[in-house]
Design a protein around this motif. Structure first.
Motif, PDB file in Angstrom:
ATOM      1  N   LEU A 158     -38.611 158.059 113.645  1.00  0.00           N
ATOM      2  CA  LEU A 158     -37.240 157.840 114.093  1.00  0.00           C
ATOM      3  C   LEU A 158     -36.432 159.129 114.036  1.00  0.00           C
ATOM      4  N   ASP A 159     -35.532 159.284 114.984  1.00  0.00           N
ATOM      5  CA  ASP A 159     -34.647 160.441 115.044  1.00  0.00           C
ATOM      6  C   ASP A 159     -33.576 160.291 113.963  1.00  0.00           C
ATOM      7  N   PRO A 160     -33.595 161.130 112.917  1.00  0.00           N
ATOM      8  CA  PRO A 160     -32.640 160.965 111.826  1.00  0.00           C
ATOM      9  C   PRO A 160     -31.195 161.251 112.232  1.00  0.00           C
ATOM     10  N   SER A 161     -30.983 161.953 113.355  1.00  0.00           N
ATOM     11  CA  SER A 161     -29.606 162.240 113.776  1.00  0.00           C
ATOM     12  C   SER A 161     -28.877 160.971 114.225  1.00  0.00           C
ATOM     13  N   LEU A 162     -29.624 159.879 114.453  1.00  0.00           N
ATOM     14  CA  LEU A 162     -29.008 158.614 114.872  1.00  0.00           C
ATOM     15  C   LEU A 162     -28.635 157.724 113.690  1.00  0.00           C
ATOM     16  N   MET A 163     -28.949 158.161 112.466  1.00  0.00           N
ATOM     17  CA  MET A 163     -28.599 157.383 111.269  1.00  0.00           C
ATOM     18  C   MET A 163     -27.153 157.659 110.890  1.00  0.00           C
ATOM     19  N   ILE A 164     -26.469 156.582 110.496  1.00  0.00           N
ATOM     20  CA  ILE A 164     -25.077 156.693 110.085  1.00  0.00           C
ATOM     21  C   ILE A 164     -24.970 156.330 108.607  1.00  0.00           C
ATOM     22  N   PRO A 165     -23.889 156.769 107.946  1.00  0.00           N
ATOM     23  CA  PRO A 165     -23.717 156.388 106.541  1.00  0.00           C
ATOM     24  C   PRO A 165     -23.582 154.871 106.392  1.00  0.00           C
ATOM     25  N   ASP A 219     -27.882 157.316 103.415  1.00  0.00           N
ATOM     26  CA  ASP A 219     -27.076 158.519 103.233  1.00  0.00           C
ATOM     27  C   ASP A 219     -27.699 159.600 104.112  1.00  0.00           C
ATOM     28  N   PRO A 220     -27.116 159.859 105.299  1.00  0.00           N
ATOM     29  CA  PRO A 220     -27.732 160.823 106.218  1.00  0.00           C
ATOM     30  C   PRO A 220     -27.826 162.245 105.654  1.00  0.00           C
ATOM     31  N   THR A 221     -27.125 162.529 104.564  1.00  0.00           N
ATOM     32  CA  THR A 221     -27.191 163.862 103.959  1.00  0.00           C
ATOM     33  C   THR A 221     -28.256 163.950 102.871  1.00  0.00           C
ATOM     34  N   ALA A 222     -28.923 162.846 102.585  1.00  0.00           N
ATOM     35  CA  ALA A 222     -29.959 162.831 101.542  1.00  0.00           C
ATOM     36  C   ALA A 222     -31.131 163.716 101.964  1.00  0.00           C
ATOM     37  N   PRO A 223     -31.852 164.286 100.994  1.00  0.00           N
ATOM     38  CA  PRO A 223     -32.984 165.145 101.334  1.00  0.00           C
ATOM     39  C   PRO A 223     -34.178 164.382 101.927  1.00  0.00           C
ATOM     40  N   VAL A 224     -34.250 163.083 101.682  1.00  0.00           N
ATOM     41  CA  VAL A 224     -35.331 162.254 102.230  1.00  0.00           C
ATOM     42  C   VAL A 224     -34.698 161.065 102.948  1.00  0.00           C
ATOM     43  N   LEU A 225     -35.121 160.848 104.182  1.00  0.00           N
ATOM     44  CA  LEU A 225     -34.595 159.744 104.988  1.00  0.00           C
ATOM     45  C   LEU A 225     -35.745 158.858 105.462  1.00  0.00           C
ATOM     46  N   PRO A 226     -35.450 157.577 105.753  1.00  0.00           N
ATOM     47  CA  PRO A 226     -36.506 156.648 106.214  1.00  0.00           C
ATOM     48  C   PRO A 226     -36.840 156.874 107.687  1.00  0.00           C
ATOM     49  N   VAL A 227     -37.515 157.984 108.002  1.00  0.00           N
ATOM     50  CA  VAL A 227     -37.794 158.319 109.393  1.00  0.00           C
ATOM     51  C   VAL A 227     -39.098 157.722 109.916  1.00  0.00           C
ATOM     52  N   LEU A 228     -39.990 157.279 109.023  1.00  0.00           N
ATOM     53  CA  LEU A 228     -41.221 156.621 109.471  1.00  0.00           C
ATOM     54  C   LEU A 228     -40.999 155.118 109.423  1.00  0.00           C
ATOM     55  N   PHE A 229     -40.959 154.505 110.594  1.00  0.00           N
ATOM     56  CA  PHE A 229     -40.834 153.048 110.686  1.00  0.00           C
ATOM     57  C   PHE A 229     -42.243 152.507 110.859  1.00  0.00           C
TER      58      PHE A 229
END
Length: 108
Positions: free
Chosen positions: A79-86, A28-38
């Motif tokens: 990782l660049d979170p702007s590249l995540m899609i729903p 969910d790209p609108t979530a407050p926490v995203l999996p940006v550390l791979f």
């Protein structure tokens, strides 16, 4: 990030094992926490190599392969979170070629 199309070379050696391979299955790209550390364990990948992580066909992050404190060979990339899609995001991992342009797919 740059598109991976046209930059993919021959298969690279090694395997990448992430702690949770399902983390990109329902984003969910609108979530407050995203999996940006791979972060992943790297098997048969030489420390000092660089790895590119692509999301949905675009390079989203780069990171080095290194030996961790416990002696395990690892890699990490932000990782660049702007590249995540729903929903499901396609993740690809590549060894960066010596020419810094060619991407060699590695297994996961």
């Amino acid at each position: 990030g740059q598109k991976v199309d046209g930059r993919i070379g021959s298969a690279g050696e090694g395997v990448i094992y992430t702690a949770d391979p399902t983390v990109f299955d329902d984003v969910d790209p609108t979530a407050p926490v995203l999996p940006v550390l791979f972060a992943a364990r790297a098997v048969d990948v030489a420390p000092g190599s660089w790895v590119a992580v692509a999301l949905n066909g675009t390079v989203a992050g780069l990171g080095p392969v290194f030996v961790g404190r416990d002696g395990v060979v690892m890699m990490e990339a932000m990782l660049d979170p702007s590249l995540m899609i729903p929903g499901r995001n396609d993740v690809q991992v590549f060894l960066v070629g010596e020419d810094d342009t060619t991407l060699h797919p590695i297994g996961d």
